[in-house]
Design an enzyme around this catalytic site. Sequence first.
Site, PDB file in Angstrom:
ATOM      1  N   CYS A  65      -7.033  -1.262   1.526  1.00  0.00           N
ATOM      2  CA  CYS A  65      -6.053  -1.649   2.413  1.00  0.00           C
ATOM      3  C   CYS A  65      -6.720  -1.998   3.780  1.00  0.00           C
ATOM      4  O   CYS A  65      -7.353  -1.204   4.242  1.00  0.00           O
ATOM      5  CB  CYS A  65      -4.816  -0.780   2.712  1.00  0.00           C
ATOM      6  SG  CYS A  65      -3.722  -1.231   3.782  1.00  0.00           S
TER       7      CYS A  65
ATOM      8  N   CYS B  66       0.474   3.175   3.721  1.00  0.00           N
ATOM      9  CA  CYS B  66       0.812   2.636   4.849  1.00  0.00           C
ATOM     10  C   CYS B  66       1.948   1.606   4.841  1.00  0.00           C
ATOM     11  O   CYS B  66       2.105   1.057   5.861  1.00  0.00           O
ATOM     12  CB  CYS B  66      -0.509   2.067   5.832  1.00  0.00           C
ATOM     13  SG  CYS B  66      -1.233   0.765   5.277  1.00  0.00           S
TER      14      CYS B  66
ATOM     15  N   CYS C 111       0.731  -0.990  -0.048  1.00  0.00           N
ATOM     16  CA  CYS C 111       0.225   0.047  -0.104  1.00  0.00           C
ATOM     17  C   CYS C 111       0.919   1.372  -0.160  1.00  0.00           C
ATOM     18  O   CYS C 111       2.002   1.302   0.774  1.00  0.00           O
ATOM     19  CB  CYS C 111      -0.914   0.119   1.361  1.00  0.00           C
ATOM     20  SG  CYS C 111      -2.023   1.330   1.505  1.00  0.00           S
TER      21      CYS C 111
ATOM     22  N   CYS D  13      -8.331  -5.323  -9.756  1.00  0.00           N
ATOM     23  CA  CYS D  13      -8.172  -4.280 -10.846  1.00  0.00           C
ATOM     24  C   CYS D  13      -7.496  -3.167  -9.828  1.00  0.00           C
ATOM     25  O   CYS D  13      -8.335  -2.364  -9.087  1.00  0.00           O
ATOM     26  CB  CYS D  13      -9.117  -3.975 -11.731  1.00  0.00           C
ATOM     27  SG  CYS D  13      -8.666  -2.921 -12.796  1.00  0.00           S
TER      28      CYS D  13
ATOM     29  N   CYS E 248      -4.942   0.610   6.434  1.00  0.00           N
ATOM     30  CA  CYS E 248      -5.274   2.112   6.682  1.00  0.00           C
ATOM     31  C   CYS E 248      -6.604   2.522   6.014  1.00  0.00           C
ATOM     32  O   CYS E 248      -6.918   3.526   6.111  1.00  0.00           O
ATOM     33  CB  CYS E 248      -4.074   2.822   6.071  1.00  0.00           C
ATOM     34  SG  CYS E 248      -3.976   2.514   4.205  1.00  0.00           S
TER      35      CYS E 248
END
Length: 167
Positions: A124, A79, A76, A147, A127
């Site tokens: 995510c 984070c 991510c 995607c 976060c």
Amino acid sequence: MNRRQLIQRLSGLFGGAALLQFGATSFAATFPLNKTHAQWKALLPAASYDVLFEEGTERPGSSALNAEKRAGTFVCAACNNPLFKSTTKFDSGTGWPSFFDFIPTALDTKRDFKIILPRTEYHCARCGGHQGHKFDDGPKPTGLRYCNNGVALTFVAADQPLPELRS
């Protein structure tokens, strides 16, 4: 115009609250890493912030991660939570990095009605940063396609250590 602005304009046309209810839902308080939008905006490039925390979408074909073929991990961009292994990446022909599976417990999903038709949006799990949408048209073994917006990810090559999780 971003999605939130479009939804607000459409809600005016359709009498509103119901469409807005399905549109830009903020659920950041339900994630372990909880920063304000101002804090995320100060930490991230504008394009990444727009996708991750305003649920924007980058232009198809614009991400360098489309061509990324090295062994490694996609984390991510907000984070640093590991989300996808490179072994699950495939070329979907959509113009966005696509994966057929994710690292267990890395993602959370919710229903998305932003284009009226329901889709599965994923974020995510650490976060709450918006990553992309999940579809049922991927390759075996899962048949799924995650995607992803490239600006919502950072690639870490296999010979490099994963970055520390942002706090």
